[in-house]
Design an enzyme around this catalytic site. Structure first.
Site, PDB file in Angstrom:
ATOM      1  N   GLY A  48       0.935  -1.049   0.139  1.00 40.80           N
ATOM      2  CA  GLY A  48      -0.473  -0.312   0.503  1.00 40.80           C
ATOM      3  C   GLY A  48       0.977   1.450  -0.004  1.00 40.80           C
ATOM      4  O   GLY A  48       2.422   1.117   0.459  1.00 40.80           O
TER       5      GLY A  48
ATOM      6  N   ALA B 256      12.408  -5.958  11.631  1.00 40.17           N
ATOM      7  CA  ALA B 256      12.377  -4.278  10.869  1.00 40.17           C
ATOM      8  C   ALA B 256      14.010  -3.953  10.552  1.00 40.17           C
ATOM      9  O   ALA B 256      14.803  -3.963  11.061  1.00 40.17           O
ATOM     10  CB  ALA B 256      12.010  -3.262  12.569  1.00 40.17           C
TER      11      ALA B 256
ATOM     12  N   HIS C 190       6.193   2.616  15.578  1.00 41.50           N
ATOM     13  CA  HIS C 190       6.367   1.482  15.452  1.00 41.50           C
ATOM     14  C   HIS C 190       6.375  -0.055  16.947  1.00 41.50           C
ATOM     15  O   HIS C 190       5.587  -0.548  17.034  1.00 41.50           O
ATOM     16  CB  HIS C 190       6.901   0.295  14.100  1.00 41.50           C
ATOM     17  CG  HIS C 190       5.997   1.212  12.716  1.00 41.50           C
ATOM     18  ND1 HIS C 190       5.366   0.219  12.466  1.00 41.50           N
ATOM     19  CD2 HIS C 190       6.242   2.169  12.324  1.00 41.50           C
ATOM     20  CE1 HIS C 190       4.816   0.920  10.779  1.00 41.50           C
ATOM     21  NE2 HIS C 190       5.859   1.726  11.154  1.00 41.50           N
ATOM     22  N   ARG C 191       7.397   0.852  17.420  1.00 38.35           N
ATOM     23  CA  ARG C 191       7.619  -0.138  18.324  1.00 38.35           C
ATOM     24  C   ARG C 191       6.531  -0.112  19.575  1.00 38.35           C
ATOM     25  O   ARG C 191       6.485  -1.606  20.481  1.00 38.35           O
ATOM     26  CB  ARG C 191       8.914  -0.084  19.121  1.00 38.35           C
ATOM     27  CG  ARG C 191      10.152  -0.258  18.443  1.00 38.35           C
ATOM     28  CD  ARG C 191      11.272   0.283  19.805  1.00 38.35           C
ATOM     29  NE  ARG C 191      13.065   0.169  17.972  1.00 38.35           N
ATOM     30  CZ  ARG C 191      13.570   0.709  18.673  1.00 38.35           C
ATOM     31  NH1 ARG C 191      13.673   2.016  19.084  1.00 38.35           N
ATOM     32  NH2 ARG C 191      15.160   0.401  17.677  1.00 38.35           N
TER      33      ARG C 191
ATOM     34  N   ASP D 238       8.449  -5.596   8.282  1.00 37.86           N
ATOM     35  CA  ASP D 238       8.371  -4.599   7.995  1.00 37.86           C
ATOM     36  C   ASP D 238       9.499  -3.757   7.825  1.00 37.86           C
ATOM     37  O   ASP D 238       9.891  -3.525   8.606  1.00 37.86           O
ATOM     38  CB  ASP D 238       7.045  -3.996   8.937  1.00 37.86           C
ATOM     39  CG  ASP D 238       6.808  -2.841   8.771  1.00 37.86           C
ATOM     40  OD1 ASP D 238       6.696  -1.950   7.869  1.00 37.86           O
ATOM     41  OD2 ASP D 238       5.535  -2.806   9.270  1.00 37.86           O
TER      42      ASP D 238
END
Length: 185
Positions: A8, A33, A49-50, A83
């Protein structure tokens, strides 16, 4: 073993969707990561994110040797979430700290092709379930600079090859998933 590509645009909700898939799997989660904090803004993104990840998830920070980490952590009892692939791609393009010209042909570091080929090989024979997050960069205008164009070209090629390899491909826009390939997750 199932592999899923979640793709996306920036801020589309693709990472949150991939994290929901991981949680729903009921398996042990290994989160790879690929980001590196090169500045304060990126450090803030990484911290965000973490903070979303459950504390029991195993987090592996790996900006370059992604295939090696997938081989190490993939197992039938686990789901490995990566990611994001476009950050990994960017890390590889600039791994030798080359100063790229604004015009002309952009020659990529030797490590780029090795790591890319290794990733595709590992994904062809996964040891467990894998969810890959990547940016769709081909829906906008053609970038102005040579480096940006080369990045968009490489990201597009990688996304196409991953979509062909993966059993499922999901496009996320405005937080909503659209199945491109395979059964709904």
């Amino acid at each position: 073993m199932t592999s899923t590509l979640v793709i996306g645009g920036a801020r589309s909700g693709k990472s949150a969707y991939a994290e929901r898939l991981a949680l729903a799997s009921g398996r042990e989660i290994v989160y790879i990561a690929t980001a590196s904090a090169g500045d304060d803004e990126m450090a803030g993104r990484i911290a965000h994110h973490r903070s979303r990840r459950p504390p029991h998830w195993i987090t592996v920070e790996e900006p370059l040797a992604l295939a090696a980490q997938l081989q190490r952590w993939s197992a039938p009892q686990r789901l490995v979430l990566v990611d994001c692939l476009t950050l990994w791609l960017s890390n590889l393009i600039f791994c030798d700290s080359a100063g790229y010209p604004d015009i002309g042909v952009i020659a990529l570091p030797a490590r780029f092709e090795r790591e890319r080929a290794s990733l595709l090989h590992v994904l062809a024979h996964p040891g467990g379930d894998i969810v890959l997050v990547s940016n769709e960069v081909g829906m906008g205008i053609v970038p102005f600079g040579a480096v940006s164009r080369r990045f968009a070209d490489e990201a597009g090629r990688l996304n196409q090859e991953l979509a062909a390899l993966c059993e499922r491909a999901v496009l996320v826009a405005a937080g909503l998933p659209l199945m491109l390939k395979g059964q709904a997750c």
